[in-house]
Design an enzyme around this catalytic site. Structure first.
Site, PDB file in Angstrom:
ATOM      1  N   GLY A  21       0.797  -1.209   0.000  1.00  0.00           N
ATOM      2  CA  GLY A  21       0.000   0.000   0.000  1.00  0.00           C
ATOM      3  C   GLY A  21       0.835   1.266   0.000  1.00  0.00           C
ATOM      4  CG  ASP A 134      -0.036  -4.979   7.741  1.00  0.00           C
ATOM      5  OD1 ASP A 134      -1.111  -5.612   7.835  1.00  0.00           O
ATOM      6  OD2 ASP A 134       0.422  -4.574   6.665  1.00  0.00           O
TER       7      ASP A 134
END
Length: 306
Positions: A21, A134
């Site tokens: 991302g 994450d």
């Protein structure tokens, strides 16, 4: 973004090997040191975003503080003449866990090795006040010897660092988020324990514990559903190991493992045929409200920077 076969400082860009991302990762040759490395750079839209640049420096700071066999190190952080920030990291030839899982279920002995090495690396980070936030198969790399290397602390939270996101903003990958993170609430190190539990569940059962066709459906599953225990989905999984996963996935912070030292202790107890230190947490009845993280189901503001 870098062009293939171009020079970035003293690095020859060879191929793109990852696209996340926030940034793109390339395999490159360090012509000065004559070695293969990985270059991570911002995606173009982050060049004009001060928060994005802050996150980039935070990743470098967070990872640069860690020197551990199971965590990716950083060689240097640099900037091109036109202002493109990039990091230089070791190149790991063993691929990532996501790719390994696509090829089929791994032997139990290999799963246990991966789980313990992940836990050791995350314990080391937590002891230095760093939360990854994450953890997922794509962020678990392997070197040429098959040793786990945890990568991408791009949204790592230093407990002593001011938050870079607005309250209620959700960072990370939904399928691996604990309830409190999915709700946009502040998180502590137990968020990584939950994500570790999701990865371990996936390795043992061959499926994710919380599934859905959309992020909203996954979000609702995380808050409302209790996964089928791993040992019921895979008869080769001992119940004791399944119990470790269940405790890592406890929705309540009080019932979840308190630290990775506790996780490692139970992994070692299981391996040595000893009783686990604690019993798995009781399942949360669907629909039961738990103050502090569980609110009415509603879409949360998403941070799409990852």
């Amino acid at each position: 973004m870098f062009q293939l076969n171009s020079m970035v400082s003293n690095f020859l860009v060879l191929e793109e090997i990852g696209d996340g991302g926030m940034g793109v990762v390339y395999r490159a040759r360090d012509t000065r040191e004559d070695r293969i490395v990985a270059l991570k750079c911002f995606k173009p839209f982050f060049d004009i975003d001060d928060t994005g640049r802050q996150r980039f420096f935070l990743e470098a700071k967070a990872t640069g503080q860690i020197d551990h066999p199971h965590i990716c190190s950083i060689h240097t952080i640099n900037e091109t003449n036109d202002g493109q920030m990039f990091m230089v990291m070791p190149y790991y030839s063993g691929g990532n866990l996501k790719d390994k899982m696509i090829k089929g279920r791994l032997p139990l002995s290999e799963i246990m090795k991966i789980a313990r090495e992940m836990a050791l690396g995350l314990l080391f980070a937590h002891e230095r006040q760093i939360i990854h936030r994450d953890i997922k198969p794509g962020n678990i790399m392997f070197d040429g010897e098959g040793v786990v290397k945890i990568v991408d602390f791009g949204i790592a939270k230093l407990l002593d660092h001011p938050p870079l996101t607005n309250p209620g903003t959700v960072l990370g990958t939904m399928a691996y988020m604990p309830p409190e993170q999915a709700e946009g609430e502040p998180v502590n190190h137990q968020a990584d324990i939950w994500s570790f539990g999701v990865v371990l569940y996936e390795l043992l059962s061959g499926k994710q514990p919380f599934e859905g066709k959309t992020e909203q459906q996954i979000y609702e599953a995380i808050l409302m559903e209790t996964p089928v225990p791993c040992f019921r989905l895979n008869e080769e999984v001992p119940k004791a190991l399944s119990d470790i996963v269940d405790r890592a996935l406890a929705k309540s912070l009080e019932d979840r493992y308190q630290s990775f030292s506790d996780v490692i202790a139970d992994l070692d107890n299981y391996r040595n045929g000893l009783p686990l230190a604690g019993q798995p947490a009781a399942a949360t009845p669907p629909g039961k409200t738990r103050s502090g993280w569980f609110s009415a189901l509603k879409p949360k503001k998403r941070d799409n920077s990852r």
